[in-house]
Write an enzyme that holds these catalytic residues in place. Structure first.
Site, mmCIF file in Angstrom:
data_model
loop_
_atom_site.group_PDB
_atom_site.id
_atom_site.type_symbol
_atom_site.label_atom_id
_atom_site.label_comp_id
_atom_site.label_asym_id
_atom_site.label_seq_id
_atom_site.Cartn_x
_atom_site.Cartn_y
_atom_site.Cartn_z
ATOM 1 N N TYR A 1 15.663 8.183 -25.092
ATOM 2 C CA TYR A 1 14.910 7.006 -25.535
ATOM 3 C C TYR A 1 14.047 7.361 -26.740
ATOM 4 O O TYR A 1 14.059 6.660 -27.768
ATOM 5 C CB TYR A 1 14.046 6.511 -24.384
ATOM 6 C CG TYR A 1 13.110 5.380 -24.722
ATOM 7 C CD1 TYR A 1 13.557 4.058 -24.719
ATOM 8 C CD2 TYR A 1 11.771 5.626 -25.007
ATOM 9 C CE1 TYR A 1 12.686 3.014 -25.009
ATOM 10 C CE2 TYR A 1 10.897 4.587 -25.298
ATOM 11 C CZ TYR A 1 11.362 3.288 -25.297
ATOM 12 O OH TYR A 1 10.498 2.250 -25.583
ATOM 13 N N PRO B 1 4.974 -0.027 -29.935
ATOM 14 C CA PRO B 1 4.137 -0.322 -28.769
ATOM 15 C C PRO B 1 3.901 0.939 -27.941
ATOM 16 O O PRO B 1 4.762 1.820 -27.859
ATOM 17 C CB PRO B 1 4.965 -1.326 -27.961
ATOM 18 C CG PRO B 1 6.036 -1.797 -28.901
ATOM 19 C CD PRO B 1 6.290 -0.663 -29.829
ATOM 20 N N GLY B 2 2.737 0.994 -27.318
ATOM 21 C CA GLY B 2 2.522 1.986 -26.283
ATOM 22 C C GLY B 2 2.927 1.387 -24.950
ATOM 23 O O GLY B 2 3.765 0.478 -24.888
ATOM 24 N N LYS C 1 14.173 5.922 -30.657
ATOM 25 C CA LYS C 1 13.021 5.302 -31.302
ATOM 26 C C LYS C 1 12.609 6.066 -32.558
ATOM 27 O O LYS C 1 12.189 5.468 -33.557
ATOM 28 C CB LYS C 1 11.862 5.198 -30.316
ATOM 29 C CG LYS C 1 12.147 4.278 -29.132
ATOM 30 C CD LYS C 1 12.521 2.873 -29.577
ATOM 31 C CE LYS C 1 12.673 1.915 -28.407
ATOM 32 N NZ LYS C 1 12.945 0.522 -28.831
ATOM 33 N N ASN D 1 13.954 -6.196 -31.494
ATOM 34 C CA ASN D 1 13.077 -5.859 -30.378
ATOM 35 C C ASN D 1 13.819 -5.316 -29.160
ATOM 36 O O ASN D 1 13.237 -4.573 -28.363
ATOM 37 C CB ASN D 1 12.278 -7.110 -29.971
ATOM 38 C CG ASN D 1 11.673 -6.972 -28.598
ATOM 39 O OD1 ASN D 1 10.652 -6.314 -28.414
ATOM 40 N ND2 ASN D 1 12.313 -7.589 -27.597
ATOM 41 N N ASP E 1 25.490 -10.062 -26.446
ATOM 42 C CA ASP E 1 25.475 -8.658 -26.071
ATOM 43 C C ASP E 1 25.315 -7.880 -27.373
ATOM 44 O O ASP E 1 26.252 -7.747 -28.160
ATOM 45 C CB ASP E 1 26.784 -8.279 -25.370
ATOM 46 C CG ASP E 1 26.820 -6.812 -24.943
ATOM 47 O OD1 ASP E 1 25.987 -6.021 -25.425
ATOM 48 O OD2 ASP E 1 27.705 -6.452 -24.147
ATOM 49 N N ILE F 1 8.080 -8.407 -24.433
ATOM 50 C CA ILE F 1 7.568 -8.365 -25.797
ATOM 51 C C ILE F 1 8.339 -9.317 -26.703
ATOM 52 O O ILE F 1 7.754 -10.008 -27.542
ATOM 53 C CB ILE F 1 7.630 -6.920 -26.338
ATOM 54 C CG1 ILE F 1 6.605 -6.043 -25.604
ATOM 55 C CG2 ILE F 1 7.362 -6.892 -27.838
ATOM 56 C CD1 ILE F 1 6.715 -4.563 -25.930
ATOM 57 N N ASP G 1 19.528 -12.931 -26.777
ATOM 58 C CA ASP G 1 19.376 -12.091 -25.593
ATOM 59 C C ASP G 1 20.653 -12.153 -24.774
ATOM 60 O O ASP G 1 21.336 -13.180 -24.768
ATOM 61 C CB ASP G 1 18.192 -12.545 -24.744
ATOM 62 C CG ASP G 1 17.630 -11.414 -23.890
ATOM 63 O OD1 ASP G 1 18.328 -10.980 -22.943
ATOM 64 O OD2 ASP G 1 16.500 -10.973 -24.161
ATOM 65 N N ASP H 1 2.876 -4.083 -20.515
ATOM 66 C CA ASP H 1 3.220 -4.745 -19.254
ATOM 67 C C ASP H 1 4.424 -5.662 -19.452
ATOM 68 O O ASP H 1 4.294 -6.816 -19.841
ATOM 69 C CB ASP H 1 2.020 -5.547 -18.758
ATOM 70 C CG ASP H 1 2.240 -6.123 -17.375
ATOM 71 O OD1 ASP H 1 3.229 -5.738 -16.719
ATOM 72 O OD2 ASP H 1 1.425 -6.969 -16.944
#
Length: 253
Positions: A154, A184-185, A158, A89, A62, A17, A36, A188
């Site tokens: 988790y 997001p649901g 969120k 993200n 990090d 994402i 990242d 992929d």
């Protein structure tokens, strides 16, 4: 292009994402700092962005280490003189019943999913306040709105992002800075692939959830990126403190 002249910073942007968000913001004209822990992959994304004719900066970070986050934000501002858009993200999960989980796993989930958001906002917002403008988009999950079996910690992180973002939106409004959340649901991504491969049980859970999605498919990273680009654009000037689900109708709350 709606974001020409803007500088964006996206965490966890080397793949999934985050990569889709970085590329979508670049297509709208923003120069993008790609943060990242996977530094080589981050450099690969910057090459994709530069191929679009937009400037990019890869920073191996990090996000669980505050000093590294501070350095990355300062380096972004030093490079381009401004910071207009922040997208938090980066995230991680391990699907397992709470009573089977260990504190080491809790600490990792909390550090990556929630404390990194605190670190990035703490470092970035003073630069936005100085310019009296800015957009923060935090990526949460519908697990944080309705819960999710096997994802207790988790979901907790969120949910924390959602509550934190609403409060921050109130505090930042007087500085003309908006703060919103995208949830997001099932999407992929490499993270989903990792969860699916944990065990036959987690694979069955993913398959069952997929069957329950009204639009009949798992989300694509680009689906989420479009929502983020909207919240970062002038079209969302009057939108703050909101939570937008991108889940194919799986949750309707």
């Amino acid at each position: 292009m709606k974001l020409t002249g803007k500088t964006a910073l996206v965490t966890g942007a080397a793949r999934g994402i985050g990569r889709a968000i970085a590329l979508e913001l670049a297509r709208e004209g923003a120069q993008v700092a790609v943060l990242d822990v996977l530094a080589d992959a981050a450099r690969g994304v910057t090459r994709e962005i530069e191929a679009l004719g937009v400037k990019a900066l890869a920073l191996g970070v990090d996000l669980t280490r505050r000093a590294e986050v501070d350095r990355a934000v300062e380096e972004t501002v030093a490079q381009w003189g401004q910071l207009d858009i922040v997208v938090n993200n980066a995230g991680w999960d391990r699907m397992e019943p709470f009573l089977d989980s260990e504190e080491e796993t809790w600490d990792r989930i909390i550090a990556i999913n929630f404390k990194s958001v605190l670190y990035v906002c703490k470092a970035a917002l003073p630069h936005m306040i100085q310019r009296h403008s800015g957009r923060v988009v935090n990526i949460a999950s519908d697990a944080g709105r309705v819960g999710s079996t096997g994802e207790s910690v988790y979901a907790g992180t969120k949910g924390a992002i959602i509550a934190f973002s609403k409060t921050l939106a109130r505090e930042m409004a007087r500085h003309s800075i908006t703060v919103n959340v995208v949830c997001p649901g099932l999407t992929d991504t490499p993270l989903l692939a990792g969860i699916r491969s944990q065990s036959p049980k987690t694979e069955k859970v993913i398959e069952a959830v997929t069957r329950a999605i009204p639009l009949g498919r798992v989300g694509k990273p680009e689906d989420v990126a479009g929502a983020v680009a909207f919240l970062a654009s002038p079209a969302a000037d009057y939108v703050t403190g909101q939570t937008l689900s991108v889940s194919g109708g799986l949750t309707m709350v």
